[in-house]
Each structure stands twice: as structure tokens, then as C-alpha cells.
Design an enzyme around this catalytic site. Structure first.
Site, PDB file in Angstrom:
ATOM      1  N   TYR A  53       0.716  -1.221   0.031  1.00 56.09           N
ATOM      2  CA  TYR A  53      -0.129  -0.045   0.118  1.00 56.09           C
ATOM      3  C   TYR A  53       0.768   1.225   0.016  1.00 56.09           C
ATOM      4  O   TYR A  53       0.341   2.381  -0.069  1.00 56.09           O
ATOM      5  CB  TYR A  53      -1.101  -0.053   1.155  1.00 56.09           C
ATOM      6  CG  TYR A  53      -2.002  -1.077   1.135  1.00 56.09           C
ATOM      7  CD1 TYR A  53      -1.824  -2.195   1.939  1.00 56.09           C
ATOM      8  CD2 TYR A  53      -3.009  -1.139   0.201  1.00 56.09           C
ATOM      9  CE1 TYR A  53      -2.651  -3.334   1.996  1.00 56.09           C
ATOM     10  CE2 TYR A  53      -3.456  -2.334  -0.022  1.00 56.09           C
ATOM     11  CZ  TYR A  53      -3.591  -3.278   1.048  1.00 56.09           C
ATOM     12  OH  TYR A  53      -4.465  -4.466   1.032  1.00 56.09           O
ATOM     13  N   HIS A  66      -9.000   1.202  -5.755  1.00 51.73           N
ATOM     14  CA  HIS A  66      -8.090   0.183  -5.159  1.00 51.73           C
ATOM     15  C   HIS A  66      -6.658   0.692  -5.139  1.00 51.73           C
ATOM     16  O   HIS A  66      -6.190   1.087  -6.443  1.00 51.73           O
ATOM     17  CB  HIS A  66      -8.042  -1.407  -5.561  1.00 51.73           C
ATOM     18  CG  HIS A  66      -9.745  -1.879  -5.452  1.00 51.73           C
ATOM     19  ND1 HIS A  66     -10.117  -2.150  -4.159  1.00 51.73           N
ATOM     20  CD2 HIS A  66     -10.538  -2.098  -6.490  1.00 51.73           C
ATOM     21  CE1 HIS A  66     -11.477  -2.467  -4.323  1.00 51.73           C
ATOM     22  NE2 HIS A  66     -11.616  -2.359  -5.624  1.00 51.73           N
TER      23      HIS A  66
HETATM   24  C1  DHK Z   1      -7.489  -2.330   0.049  1.00 51.02           C
HETATM   25  C2  DHK Z   1      -7.882  -3.325   1.162  1.00 51.02           C
HETATM   26  O1  DHK Z   1      -7.740  -3.341   2.433  1.00 51.02           O
HETATM   27  C3  DHK Z   1      -8.085  -4.778   0.639  1.00 51.02           C
HETATM   28  O2  DHK Z   1      -8.719  -5.377   1.479  1.00 51.02           O
HETATM   29  C4  DHK Z   1      -8.278  -4.783  -0.748  1.00 51.02           C
HETATM   30  C5  DHK Z   1      -7.721  -2.331  -1.227  1.00 51.02           C
HETATM   31  C6  DHK Z   1      -7.363  -3.940  -1.648  1.00 51.02           C
HETATM   32  C7  DHK Z   1      -6.709  -1.569  -1.983  1.00 51.02           C
HETATM   33  O3  DHK Z   1      -5.798  -2.147  -2.892  1.00 51.02           O
HETATM   34  O4  DHK Z   1      -6.800  -0.515  -1.721  1.00 51.02           O
HETATM   35  O5  DHK Z   1      -8.357  -5.842  -1.313  1.00 51.02           O
END
Ligand code: DHK
Length: 146
Positions: free
Chosen positions: A24, A99
Site C-alpha cells: 500500500y 483500489h
Molecule cells: C485495500 C484493502 O484493504 C484490501 O482489502 C483490498 C484495497 C485492496 C486496496 O488496494 O486499496 O483488497
């Protein structure tokens, strides 16, 4: 009055910046909010995050009543929440599903989005920079550049 944009974020995104940075990234949710406000220019923008499904459903209702364009990262609820899907079905649109990671390159549990069945468009895998891209796309779809 320019139509507002509501940016809604789901569970665990309050930990952005320190949550699994390899997936992330290091950008915090506050920095994401600032980038969305920059992209929105003069357009009213609401930016929210909750770890609770019902609260997100309530915010979708508010967005509907405000005739807002919606940018939504439902996070883990993307794949499980029929209440969020049902609420989005009532939205005038546009709806951009977002996402941070490319969910289609991840484990199979992240492949089938319920939200994609009603979204105008889906952005996945651009990292945090996907958020201002989504905001600008909504403005384009409104026919009103920032
Ligand atoms: C964020 C999450 O918390 C995951 O459960 C998803 C998503 C993906 C993201 O890529 O922002 O699958």
C-alpha cells in the site's frame, strides 16, 4: 452549485502509510486527502474513512442525497458487502471504484468485486496517486474541469 465529490474509504485504510507498505506504499491517508482536495479545486469534497460497514452505507446515502459523485475504496468490504452494493445501486453516479493495489494480481479472495457491478469505472494498482486521478475523472464526467 458545483456538484460535490464524496471520497469514501473502508476498513484499515486509516493505517495507510504504515500498513503493509510493500503493497500500500508509505503515503498516509491525510496525504491522500490533501491530494484529493488539490484535484477537486473549487468543488466541494467530503473525505471519509470508517472501519464500520453500516457507517459507510450511511455515507453513501448522504452522497446520494447530495447528488455527489462518489470515489469509493471499500477495501476488504469490496468482496463481501451486499449492503454497500445495494446502497450504491441507488446512487445517481458517477461512481469510481478505487483500489491502491492491483487486486487482480493478488490472492484470489481479492479478485471478485461486488462493487464493480455498479461502478462507472474502476482504478486499481496506481497506488495512492489513483485517488486524485479518480477525482479528476469524476469532474470530467460531470463535464466540469477543476
Ligand atoms: C485495500 C484493502 O484493504 C484490501 O482489502 C483490498 C484495497 C485492496 C486496496 O488496494 O486499496 O483488497
Amino acid at each position: 452549485m458545483p456538484r460535490p465529490i464524496h471520497v469514501l474509504n473502508g476498513p484499515n485504510l486509516n493505517r495507510l502509510g504504515k500498513r503493509e507498505p510493500a503493497i500500500y506504499g508509505h503515503t498516509t491517508l491525510a496525504e491522500v486527502e490533501a491530494s484529493c482536495r488539490d484535484a477537486a479545486g473549487a468543488h466541494p469534497l467530503a473525505f471519509r474513512q470508517s472501519n464500520y460497514e453500516g457507517e459507510i452505507v450511511g455515507w453513501i446515502h448522504e452522497a446520494i442525497d447530495a447528488e455527489a459523485g462518489i470515489v469509493i475504496n471499500p477495501a476488504g468490504l469490496t468482496f463481501t458487502s451486499i449492503p454497500i452494493l445495494d446502497a450504491l445501486k441507488m446512487a445517481p453516479g458517477p461512481i469510481v471504484e478505487l483500489h491502491i493495489s492491483n487486486i487482480h494480481r493478488r490472492e484470489a479472495i481479492y479478485h471478485k468485486s461486488l462493487v464493480s457491478t455498479v461502478a462507472t469505472a474502476v482504478i486499481a494498482g496506481l497506488g495512492a496517486r489513483g485517488y486524485p486521478v479518480a477525482v479528476r475523472a469524476i469532474l470530467d464526467l460531470f463535464g466540469e474541469a477543476a
